[in-house]
Motif scaffolding. Structure first.
Motif, PDB file in Angstrom:
ATOM      1  N   HIS A   1       0.909  -0.938  -0.394  1.00 45.74           N
ATOM      2  CA  HIS A   1      -0.023  -0.021  -0.208  1.00 45.74           C
ATOM      3  C   HIS A   1       0.613   0.913  -0.011  1.00 45.74           C
ATOM      4  O   HIS A   1      -0.019   2.437   0.088  1.00 45.74           O
ATOM      5  CB  HIS A   1      -0.752  -0.130   1.673  1.00 45.74           C
ATOM      6  N   TRP A   2       2.407   0.832   0.029  1.00 43.15           N
ATOM      7  CA  TRP A   2       3.200   2.133  -0.022  1.00 43.15           C
ATOM      8  C   TRP A   2       4.424   2.072  -0.396  1.00 43.15           C
ATOM      9  O   TRP A   2       4.529   0.858  -0.271  1.00 43.15           O
ATOM     10  CB  TRP A   2       3.517   2.456   1.727  1.00 43.15           C
ATOM     11  N   SER A   3       5.267   3.353  -0.969  1.00 44.88           N
ATOM     12  CA  SER A   3       6.665   2.799  -1.575  1.00 44.88           C
ATOM     13  C   SER A   3       6.944   4.217  -0.599  1.00 44.88           C
ATOM     14  O   SER A   3       6.373   4.963  -1.331  1.00 44.88           O
ATOM     15  CB  SER A   3       5.744   2.383  -2.961  1.00 44.88           C
ATOM     16  N   LYS A   4       8.115   4.004  -1.220  1.00 46.81           N
ATOM     17  CA  LYS A   4       9.383   5.163  -0.873  1.00 46.81           C
ATOM     18  C   LYS A   4       9.156   6.431  -2.086  1.00 46.81           C
ATOM     19  O   LYS A   4       9.353   7.847  -2.075  1.00 46.81           O
ATOM     20  CB  LYS A   4      11.001   4.746  -0.427  1.00 46.81           C
ATOM     21  N   ASP A   5       8.791   5.255  -3.059  1.00 43.40           N
ATOM     22  CA  ASP A   5       8.398   6.769  -4.483  1.00 43.40           C
ATOM     23  C   ASP A   5       7.184   7.208  -4.579  1.00 43.40           C
ATOM     24  O   ASP A   5       7.356   7.468  -5.600  1.00 43.40           O
ATOM     25  CB  ASP A   5       9.464   6.003  -5.796  1.00 43.40           C
ATOM     26  N   LEU A   6       6.200   7.214  -4.022  1.00 44.06           N
ATOM     27  CA  LEU A   6       4.717   7.741  -4.012  1.00 44.06           C
ATOM     28  C   LEU A   6       4.561   8.818  -4.097  1.00 44.06           C
ATOM     29  O   LEU A   6       5.715   9.645  -3.276  1.00 44.06           O
ATOM     30  CB  LEU A   6       4.350   6.548  -3.114  1.00 44.06           C
ATOM     31  N   ASP A   7       3.843   9.395  -5.203  1.00 43.54           N
ATOM     32  CA  ASP A   7       4.747  10.737  -6.207  1.00 43.54           C
ATOM     33  C   ASP A   7       3.212  11.498  -5.666  1.00 43.54           C
ATOM     34  O   ASP A   7       2.960  11.788  -5.510  1.00 43.54           O
ATOM     35  CB  ASP A   7       4.418  11.148  -6.694  1.00 43.54           C
ATOM     36  N   ASN A   8       3.643  11.284  -3.979  1.00 40.88           N
ATOM     37  CA  ASN A   8       2.674  12.943  -3.136  1.00 40.88           C
ATOM     38  C   ASN A   8       3.111  13.862  -2.195  1.00 40.88           C
ATOM     39  O   ASN A   8       4.390  13.500  -1.438  1.00 40.88           O
ATOM     40  CB  ASN A   8       1.240  12.033  -2.435  1.00 40.88           C
ATOM     41  N   ALA A   9       3.408  14.877  -2.142  1.00 39.06           N
ATOM     42  CA  ALA A   9       4.223  15.682  -0.644  1.00 39.06           C
ATOM     43  C   ALA A   9       4.246  14.806   0.183  1.00 39.06           C
ATOM     44  O   ALA A   9       4.791  15.270   0.881  1.00 39.06           O
ATOM     45  CB  ALA A   9       3.272  16.969  -0.618  1.00 39.06           C
ATOM     46  N   ALA A  10       3.132  14.406   0.721  1.00 35.26           N
ATOM     47  CA  ALA A  10       3.585  14.049   2.121  1.00 35.26           C
ATOM     48  C   ALA A  10       5.088  12.942   1.951  1.00 35.26           C
ATOM     49  O   ALA A  10       5.366  13.208   3.647  1.00 35.26           O
ATOM     50  CB  ALA A  10       1.850  13.376   3.027  1.00 35.26           C
ATOM     51  N   ASN A  11       4.755  12.369   1.710  1.00 31.71           N
ATOM     52  CA  ASN A  11       5.691  10.774   1.606  1.00 31.71           C
ATOM     53  C   ASN A  11       6.999  11.352   0.975  1.00 31.71           C
ATOM     54  O   ASN A  11       7.624  11.372   1.513  1.00 31.71           O
ATOM     55  CB  ASN A  11       4.859  10.293   0.637  1.00 31.71           C
ATOM     56  N   LYS A  12       6.697  12.435   0.341  1.00 34.18           N
ATOM     57  CA  LYS A  12       7.941  13.196   0.108  1.00 34.18           C
ATOM     58  C   LYS A  12       9.372  13.286   0.796  1.00 34.18           C
ATOM     59  O   LYS A  12       9.830  13.785   1.370  1.00 34.18           O
ATOM     60  CB  LYS A  12       8.448  13.613  -1.063  1.00 34.18           C
ATOM     61  N   ALA A  13       8.481  14.344   1.770  1.00 32.90           N
ATOM     62  CA  ALA A  13       8.174  14.879   3.363  1.00 32.90           C
ATOM     63  C   ALA A  13       9.085  14.136   4.329  1.00 32.90           C
ATOM     64  O   ALA A  13       9.712  14.066   4.903  1.00 32.90           O
ATOM     65  CB  ALA A  13       7.425  15.845   3.376  1.00 32.90           C
ATOM     66  N   PHE A  14       7.943  12.624   4.573  1.00 32.58           N
ATOM     67  CA  PHE A  14       7.951  11.870   4.923  1.00 32.58           C
ATOM     68  C   PHE A  14       9.612  11.010   5.144  1.00 32.58           C
ATOM     69  O   PHE A  14       9.974  10.859   6.098  1.00 32.58           O
ATOM     70  CB  PHE A  14       6.501  11.299   5.291  1.00 32.58           C
ATOM     71  N   VAL A  15       9.649  10.383   3.667  1.00 28.57           N
ATOM     72  CA  VAL A  15      10.860   9.731   3.589  1.00 28.57           C
ATOM     73  C   VAL A  15      12.457  10.952   3.739  1.00 28.57           C
ATOM     74  O   VAL A  15      12.926  11.048   3.942  1.00 28.57           O
ATOM     75  CB  VAL A  15      10.644   9.209   1.679  1.00 28.57           C
ATOM     76  N   LYS A  16      12.754  11.744   3.406  1.00 26.71           N
ATOM     77  CA  LYS A  16      12.920  13.064   3.844  1.00 26.71           C
ATOM     78  C   LYS A  16      13.586  12.876   4.517  1.00 26.71           C
ATOM     79  O   LYS A  16      14.959  13.040   5.811  1.00 26.71           O
ATOM     80  CB  LYS A  16      12.743  14.815   3.339  1.00 26.71           C
TER      81      LYS A  16
END
Lengths: 383, 305
Positions: free
Chosen positions: A267-282
C-alpha cells in the motif's frame, strides 16, 4: 495560617494563569505503545516506533505522552503490558502491536475496557469481521489486502499456474486464502512449511519439478531472506511474487541482488508521488539515517491519525473522539486514505518491483494492482 | 515423484545433516568431556555468522570472513569458558541451564547493540554461486555441494584429532574418567578451555557457512540449537560418531519427511487434507524419530550408559 492561605491563593492563581495561557488547540493524550523491540522481529517494531514518534514530534503537540514497552513477540508478555498500561498508567490509547496473534490476544480486552486501539501493523480477520469493535482502528491493512490485489495482478498478467508457499500458521493460511479469493488461474501446488524454517532446499526442488509459471509466497522476516538467497542460488528461473512483507527495506539489504526483479504488492512505497510522502521519506532519512520501510510509514500514519483526531476532539469525550478518528483527516503518506465501515483502510494497493538505485536495493512502484481496495469483512462487522 | 527429484532431496537432506553435525559435534564434545549443558552454543553460531558478515563486508573476501568466524567464535568460547562456564562444572544441570540461558540473552542483546536490529548481508562468493549439473542431469547449487564437502572434511579431521593426537587421547580419557586424568597430571582446566573453544569454533564456522544462504540476524542460533540437541540425544551424548550419524539421520528425515509425507497422504486423501496432515506430521517427524529411537535405545545410537 495566613501564610498557608496566601500560598494556596498564589498557587491557585498560578494554575489558572497556566490554564489560560495554554493554547486552545490540540488536547493531550496518554499513549501506550506495545511493540516488538527485541528478538527476531525487532526491526519491524523499531520502525513502527520511530515512524510514530516522528509524527508526534512534528505535530508540535507537547501534551502527547507516549509510553513504549517491548512485547518480546510474546502474547503473554503483551497482555501483561496492556493490563499495566490500562490500569496503572491510565493510558487513553494503545498502539504498536506488530503480530496478528498478539493483536488477537490484546486488542479485544483493551477495547472492551473503553480504550482506543490504533493498529499500525497486523490486521487479522478476527478483528475485522464479527470481532470488530467501535474503538478499534486499523491504519495499516487487513491481512488479505495485499494478497487479493496480487491475485488480481496475476489474472491481469495471464498467469496460468502458480506454486503457493507459506508458513503453516494462521497468518500464512490467511494470506494464501486471500490470494486464492481473487486468483482465477490454476494452482500447481500449495506447500505449507514449518514457521521459522530456514532451509528451503526441499521446497525449491519441488518448485523446480513443478509446472508452475509463477511462485507466490508469503515468508516474513528471516524466512524470506533465507528463501530468496537460496532460490537465487538454485538456478530455478520461475518468477516470484508476494506481499511486501518479505521485501521491506530492512530485509532487502540482507537479501541483496538476489531480490532484483521480484514483484510485490504494497500500500506504500518510498517513491509514491505525493507531498506528504516526499517529506516523510526525507525527514525519516535525516533523522534516523536509513531509508524508511513500510512499517515506518504505517507508524507515521498511525501517529498522524492520532494527532489529527486530538485536534478535533477531547480524548475524554469518547464519542466525539471516535467520530474524529473516523474522519481520518490527515495527509497519509500513501496518498488517498479513508476508513471503511469496519475501521480498516480503503486504499490503493500498488505493485512494486525490486530495483537497484546506485548501491541500494529498494522498491519501485510499477502500477496499481487494486484501486480503492477494501476488505470483504465489512458485511460481517456489526458495531 | 521422479527419481531425480528424490535424489536431489536426498542431497538436500545430506547437506542439512552435515550442517547440523558441525553444531552438534561441539555440543556433544562439551557435554561428553565436561558434563555441561551449554544452551549458549546457538549464540556462538550467531557470533560466527556476524563475524563473517562484518569481515567479508569490510574486506570483500568470503574466505577471510570464514576465518574470522572461526577466530571470533573460538575467542568468545574461550572467554565465556574462563569467565562463566568454569564455575559451573561441579554444579547441577539446572544451574548450568540457567547460567547459559542468561548468556544467550547477553549475547543477543550485545549483538543487537553492536550491529543493530536489521539482518546483515552475507552472500555466497561468486566462485561458489549458481548451480552445477550432476551426472544424471540433476541441477544442484554449487554452494550446497561445497557445504557437504567441507562438512565431511571437518568430520574426518575431528575423527583424526580424537583418534590420533595427544589432545584427542586426553579428550577421550576426560570423557571416561574426569578425576583420574586430573590425578595423572593433565592440566584439566586448560583442556576444558581448549575443548570449549574448539566446539565454539565449529559452531561459529557452521554459522558463517549457513549465514551465506540464510539470514544473519539476532536469534538465528536458537532454532538450530534445538535440532542439535535432538541430534546428540539420537546419536548418544558424548559420541562424535553418534553426532555424525544422528545429524545425517535427522537431516534426511526432516527433508524427506517434508517432501514425501504430503505425497504419501495424497494417495488416499483429498489434496488439501493431505497437504495439511502431511505438513503437520512432517514438522514432527524428527521428534517422532527421537521418541521411537529412545524407546529401543535409551542412551542413543552410540551412547554409553
Amino acid at each position: 495560617m495566613i501564610v498557608k492561605k496566601l500560598i494556596a491563593a498564589a498557587s491557585l492563581a498560578a494554575l489558572s494563569a497556566a490554564g489560560l495561557s495554554a493554547p486552545a488547540m490540540a488536547g493531550g493524550a496518554k499513549v501506550g505503545m506495545i511493540t516488538t523491540l527485541s528478538g527476531g522481529g525487532a526491526a519491524l517494531g523499531i520502525d513502527v516506533r520511530d515512524g510514530f514518534m516522528m509524527a508526534i514530534e512534528q505535530s508540535g503537540n507537547k501534551d502527547i505522552e507516549v509510553i513504549v514497552e517491548d512485547s518480546q513477540r510474546k502474547p503473554d508478555v503483551a497482555v501483561q503490558l496492556a493490563d499495566k498500561m490500562v490500569q496503572s498508567d491510565k493510558v487513553d490509547v494503545l498502539t504498536g502491536i506488530i503480530w496478528s496473534n498478539i493483536a488477537m490476544a490484546v486488542v479485544p480486552a483493551v477495547t472492551a475496557q473503553g480504550k482506543f486501539y490504533i493498529s499500525p501493523n497486523a490486521g487479522p480477520s478476527g478483528l475485522a469481521g464479527k470481532g470488530c469493535h467501535k474503538n478499534y482502528f486499523n491504519v495499516s491493512w487487513q491481512n488479505d489486502d495485499f494478497n487479493e490485489a496480487a491475485g488480481n495482478y496475476a489474472n491481469d498478467e495471464g498467469i496460468g499456474k502458480v506454486f503457493l508457499l507459506a508458513p503453516n500458521y494462521p497468518a500464512g493460511k490467511d494470506m494464501i486464502a486471500g490470494f486464492k479469493r481473487t486468483y482465477k488461474g490454476e494452482i500447481s501446488e500449495e506447500v505449507y512449511t514449518k514457521l521459522g524454517q530456514t532451509d528451503y532446499a526441499a521446497e525449491i526442488a519441488q518448485i523446480r519439478a513443478s509446472d508452475a509459471d509463477l511462485v507466490y509466497f508469503f515468508l516474513p522476516g528471516g524466512m524470506g531472506i533465507s528463501f530468496m538467497k537460496q532460490y537465487a542460488g538454485s538456478g530455478v528461473d520461475k518468477p516470484v511474487m508476494g506481499p511486501a512483507f518479505s521485501f521491506d527495506q530492512g530485509i532487502l539489504g540482507a537479501i541483496g541482488d538476489a531480490a532484483l526483479g521480484v514483484k510485490n504488492t504494497s500500500h506504500w512505497s518510498k517513491d509514491l508521488d505525493n507531498a506528504a510522502n516526499k517529506a516523510f521519506v526525507k525527514d525519516f532519512q535525516d533523522k534516523y539515517g536509513r531509508l524508511p520501510s513500510l512499517y515506518a510509514a504505517q507508524g507515521f500514519d498511525a501517529g498522524l491519525l492520532l494527532v489529527s483526531a486530538l485536534e478535533k476532539a477531547d480524548i475524554k469525550d469518547a464519542d466525539a473522539f471516535r467520530a474524529a478518528l473516523e474522519e481520518a483527516d490527515f495527509d497519509s503518506v500513501r496518498g488517498k486514505f479513508k476508513f471503511s465501515p469496519n475501521h480498516h483502510p480503503v486504499h490503493d494497493i500498488y505493485m512494486r518491483e525490486v530495483v537497484k538505485e546506485g548501491d541500494v536495493v529498494t522498491n519501485r512502484v510499477i502500477g496499481v494492482a487494486s484501486k480503492d481496495h477494501t476488505n470483504i469483512y465489512n458485511a460481517e462487522c456489526k458495531m | 515423484m521422479s527419481l531425480l527429484l528424490f535424489i536431489e532431496q536426498v542431497l538436500n537432506g545430506l547437506q542439512f545433516g552435515v550442517m547440523l553435525f558441525l553444531m552438534a559435534a561441539g555440543l556433544t564434545l562439551i557435554f561428553g568431556v565436561m558434563g555441561l549443558i551449554n544452551l549458549a552454543h546457538g549464540s556462538l553460531y550467531m557470533i560466527g555468522a556476524f563475524a563473517a558478515a562484518a569481515v567479508s563486508a569490510a574486506t570483500g573476501s568470503f574466505l577471510l570472513g570464514l576465518a574470522a568466524s572461526l577466530a571470533a567464535a573460538a575467542a568468545a568460547g574461550a572467554l565465556i569458558e574462563v569467565v562463566v562456564i568454569r564455575r559451573l562444572y561441579d554444579k547441577d544441570h539446572l544451574d548450568q541451564v540457567l547460567a547459559t540461558f542468561a548468556l544467550i540473552l547477553i549475547f543477543s542483546e550485545g549483538t543487537r547493540w553492536v550491529f543493530g536490529s536489521f539482518p546483515l548481508y552475507l552472500d555466497v562468493p561468486s566462485y561458489l554461486a549458481g548451480s552445477v549439473t550432476l551426472p544424471g542431469g540433476i541441477e544442484y547449487p554449487l554452494y550446497r555441494l561445497a557445504i557437504i564437502a567441507i562438512g565431511l572434511l571437518v568430520a574426518a579431521g575431528l575423527f583424526a584429532l580424537i583418534a590420533w593426537t595427544r589432545i584427542g587421547i586426553q579428550i577421550r580419557a576426560g570423557e571416561s574418567d574426569r578425576e583420574m586424568i586430573a590425578v595423572l597430571g593433565v592440566n584439566i582446566s586448560a583442556l576444558y578451555t581448549i575443548v570449549f573453544a574448539l566446539g565454539a569454533a565449529l559452531a561459529g564456522f557452521a554459522g558463517a557457512l549457513i549465514g551465506a544462504i540464510q539470514s544473519v540476524q539476532v536469534g538465528m542460533g536458537e532454532p538450530v540449537l534445538i535440532l542439535a540437541f535432538v541430534v546428540i540425544v539420537i546419536g548418544g551424548i558424548g559420541s562424535i560418531k553418534g553426532a555424525l550419524v544422528g545429524a545425517i539421520l535427522v537431516g534426511l528425515t526432516d527433508t524427506l519427511g517434508r517432501t514425501l509425507l504430503p505425497v504419501a497422504f495424497d494417495t488416499f486423501m483429498t489434496a488439501s487434507a493431505a497437504n495439511a496432515v502431511g505438513s503437520a506430521l512432517a514438522s514432527m517427524s524428527i521428534y517422532i524419530l527421537m521418541a521411537v529411537l529412545l524407546v529401543f535405545k535409551p542412551t542413543g545410537l552410540f551412547g554409553s550408559a
